[in-house]
Design an enzyme around this catalytic site. Structure first.
Site, PDB file in Angstrom:
ATOM      1  N   CYS A 114       0.835  -1.196   0.000  1.00  0.00           N
ATOM      2  CA  CYS A 114       0.000   0.000   0.000  1.00  0.00           C
ATOM      3  C   CYS A 114       0.876   1.255   0.000  1.00  0.00           C
ATOM      4  O   CYS A 114       1.716   1.420   0.893  1.00  0.00           O
ATOM      5  CB  CYS A 114      -0.918   0.009   1.224  1.00  0.00           C
ATOM      6  SG  CYS A 114      -1.861   1.545   1.393  1.00  0.00           S
ATOM      7  N   CYS A 141       0.830   3.445   3.379  1.00  0.00           N
ATOM      8  CA  CYS A 141       1.339   2.933   4.647  1.00  0.00           C
ATOM      9  C   CYS A 141       2.730   3.489   4.939  1.00  0.00           C
ATOM     10  O   CYS A 141       3.461   3.869   4.010  1.00  0.00           O
ATOM     11  CB  CYS A 141       1.387   1.403   4.612  1.00  0.00           C
ATOM     12  SG  CYS A 141      -0.230   0.619   4.790  1.00  0.00           S
ATOM     13  N   HIS A 159      -3.481   0.789   8.374  1.00  0.00           N
ATOM     14  CA  HIS A 159      -4.114   0.369   7.116  1.00  0.00           C
ATOM     15  C   HIS A 159      -5.464  -0.301   7.351  1.00  0.00           C
ATOM     16  O   HIS A 159      -6.345  -0.239   6.474  1.00  0.00           O
ATOM     17  CB  HIS A 159      -3.177  -0.598   6.389  1.00  0.00           C
ATOM     18  CG  HIS A 159      -3.691  -1.085   5.067  1.00  0.00           C
ATOM     19  ND1 HIS A 159      -3.454  -0.418   3.883  1.00  0.00           N
ATOM     20  CD2 HIS A 159      -4.425  -2.188   4.739  1.00  0.00           C
ATOM     21  CE1 HIS A 159      -4.024  -1.087   2.884  1.00  0.00           C
ATOM     22  NE2 HIS A 159      -4.619  -2.152   3.371  1.00  0.00           N
ATOM     23  N   ASN A 209     -13.881   9.120  -0.273  1.00  0.00           N
ATOM     24  CA  ASN A 209     -14.584   7.986  -0.868  1.00  0.00           C
ATOM     25  C   ASN A 209     -14.256   6.764  -0.027  1.00  0.00           C
ATOM     26  O   ASN A 209     -13.086   6.490   0.233  1.00  0.00           O
ATOM     27  CB  ASN A 209     -14.130   7.735  -2.305  1.00  0.00           C
ATOM     28  CG  ASN A 209     -14.439   8.895  -3.229  1.00  0.00           C
ATOM     29  OD1 ASN A 209     -15.423   9.599  -3.043  1.00  0.00           O
ATOM     30  ND2 ASN A 209     -13.601   9.100  -4.223  1.00  0.00           N
ATOM     31  N   HIS A 217      -6.549   1.859   2.170  1.00  0.00           N
ATOM     32  CA  HIS A 217      -6.073   2.612   3.330  1.00  0.00           C
ATOM     33  C   HIS A 217      -6.986   3.821   3.583  1.00  0.00           C
ATOM     34  O   HIS A 217      -7.359   4.526   2.639  1.00  0.00           O
ATOM     35  CB  HIS A 217      -4.649   3.094   3.061  1.00  0.00           C
ATOM     36  CG  HIS A 217      -3.926   3.565   4.271  1.00  0.00           C
ATOM     37  ND1 HIS A 217      -2.880   2.867   4.841  1.00  0.00           N
ATOM     38  CD2 HIS A 217      -4.093   4.667   5.042  1.00  0.00           C
ATOM     39  CE1 HIS A 217      -2.437   3.527   5.887  1.00  0.00           C
ATOM     40  NE2 HIS A 217      -3.164   4.623   6.036  1.00  0.00           N
ATOM     41  N   HIS A 225      -8.298   7.176   3.720  1.00  0.00           N
ATOM     42  CA  HIS A 225      -7.757   8.425   3.189  1.00  0.00           C
ATOM     43  C   HIS A 225      -8.862   9.231   2.524  1.00  0.00           C
ATOM     44  O   HIS A 225      -9.921   8.715   2.180  1.00  0.00           O
ATOM     45  CB  HIS A 225      -6.638   8.155   2.176  1.00  0.00           C
ATOM     46  CG  HIS A 225      -7.130   7.604   0.867  1.00  0.00           C
ATOM     47  ND1 HIS A 225      -7.573   6.308   0.710  1.00  0.00           N
ATOM     48  CD2 HIS A 225      -7.285   8.191  -0.360  1.00  0.00           C
ATOM     49  CE1 HIS A 225      -7.942   6.105  -0.546  1.00  0.00           C
ATOM     50  NE2 HIS A 225      -7.799   7.230  -1.207  1.00  0.00           N
ATOM     51  N   GLN A 249      -9.303  13.134  -0.011  1.00  0.00           N
ATOM     52  CA  GLN A 249      -8.637  13.905  -1.048  1.00  0.00           C
ATOM     53  C   GLN A 249      -9.048  15.368  -0.953  1.00  0.00           C
ATOM     54  O   GLN A 249     -10.083  15.704  -0.379  1.00  0.00           O
ATOM     55  CB  GLN A 249      -8.979  13.361  -2.436  1.00  0.00           C
ATOM     56  CG  GLN A 249      -8.550  11.919  -2.663  1.00  0.00           C
ATOM     57  CD  GLN A 249      -8.892  11.421  -4.048  1.00  0.00           C
ATOM     58  OE1 GLN A 249      -8.370  11.919  -5.044  1.00  0.00           O
ATOM     59  NE2 GLN A 249      -9.786  10.444  -4.127  1.00  0.00           N
TER      60      GLN A 249
END
Length: 348
Positions: free
Chosen positions: A70, A73, A133, A173, A184, A186, A188
């Protein structure tokens, strides 16, 4: 919160937001990377008065890698992703596969006389909420939510200062059903080089309301009406109210708004930022418990444009899911995708 900016191997920026003042962020990015991708190309659609971005380099972006590969990570002796530190709280970096960017390439000025072309000048960033993660935003402690909110406010202000950026959009999302390419946790941040169609539509409605009511704010009036009715209020505290909009488009949709007219995240007070986390975590927990499976969702912050008609806007968050039943998803088929007319199967 401690803020530390470093440069990745290809020149992109990475910023650590740490909850401890003694955090040391001197680990270099030792990868051998190609130069960053140029900005996308914007093509104007004269039939809809909208801009469409062509970002062909995004076809090669990372797609659902295994956990040990990933890119979000922390770095290990055997793995180097986008974040060179061995651990972190919140990290934000320029997207390696951006829809908009500051690296402008030579472009034609038009495709046809009716279709002008210009560079997709802006910025796209990835916001890593945690170095774990295998967790989710719903499982973060309130303190971490505050750190994320502070980081989003920081990035909203920073992107708003960039050349060409007209609107800053922060979002998450969650779930393969939504279309995520990384598991993971996250979000934006997009710095758009234009006002999005949704924003233009909302500003037009707010403008008409202000003209008809002697300057009243449309979203403030809608929020007051929902709080007075109470039927669709899901949760509330001193500074925020979460409610299901009467004309919800999605099977499960909640709007979360501050009680004060606020244009954007940087304008929130410390008290408002502290009060947001517990309420938002409660909503995410309810989403996940609804069908006893992780709920796919989009969490979207609506903020005022950078320069235009900021007085008409009202900061709020829209949280919604495309899941309409435990084993069914809502697809945007003919009416929604072609005509933009939503048909909801779930009453609010």
């Amino acid at each position: 919160m401690k803020r530390t900016s470093i440069e990745l191997a290809d020149g992109r920026e990475l910023i650590y937001f740490d909850e401890r003042d003694d955090a040391v962020r001197d680990q270099p990015d030792r990868r051998d990377l190609p130069p960053p991708s140029p900005a996308s190309q914007l093509r104007y659609d004269p039939l809809t008065d909208e801009w469409v971005a062509l970002a062909v380099h995004r076809q090669t972006r990372t797609f659902l890698p295994p956990a040990d590969q990933c890119p979000l990570c922390p770095a290990t002796p055997s793995w180097a992703g986008e974040i060179p530190a061995p651990a972190y709280d919140v990290a934000v970096f320029e997207n390696r596969f951006p829809a908009f960017g500051q690296r402008i390439a030579d472009e034609p000025t038009e495709i046809t006389p009716y279709t002008p072309v210009r560079p997709g000048q802006g910025r796209c960033e990835v916001v890593c909420f945690t170095d774990d993660h295998h967790t989710s935003f719903a499982q973060l402690p309130p303190r971490r939510v505050r750190t994320v909110l502070d980081a989003l406010a920081d990035r909203t202000a920073a992107l708003g200062e960039l050349p060409g950026v007209e609107q800053v959009f922060c979002f998450e999302n969650r779930g393969v059903e939504i279309g995520v390419t990384l598991h993971h946790p996250h979000g934006q941040v997009y710095g758009y080089p234009f006002l999005t169609p949704r924003t233009r539509s909302m500003l037009a409605a707010a403008r008409r309301h202000a003209e008809a009511t002697g300057g009243r704010n449309l979203h403030a009036d809608v929020l007051a009406a929902e709080r007075a009715a109470g039927d669709r209020v899901v949760a509330a505290n001193e500074h925020w109210t979460a409610y299901v909009p009467a004309a919800a488009r999605w099977p499960f949709e909640v709007h979360l708004a501050p009680h004060r007219v606020v244009p954007d995240l940087p304008a929130l007070t410390d008290a408002e930022r502290d009060a947001f986390g517990p309420l938002y975590l409660d909503l995410l927990g309810r989403f996940d418990r609804l069908f006893e499976v992780p709920m796919p969702y989009i969490s979207a912050w609506y903020q005022a444009p950078v320069r235009l008609e900021r007085e008409l806007a009202y900061l709020h968050l829209q949280l919604f899911s495309i899941r309409r039943a435990a084993d069914k998803l809502k697809y945007l088929a003919g009416s929604e995708s072609a005509m933009g007319v939503f048909i909801n199967d779930v009453a609010s």
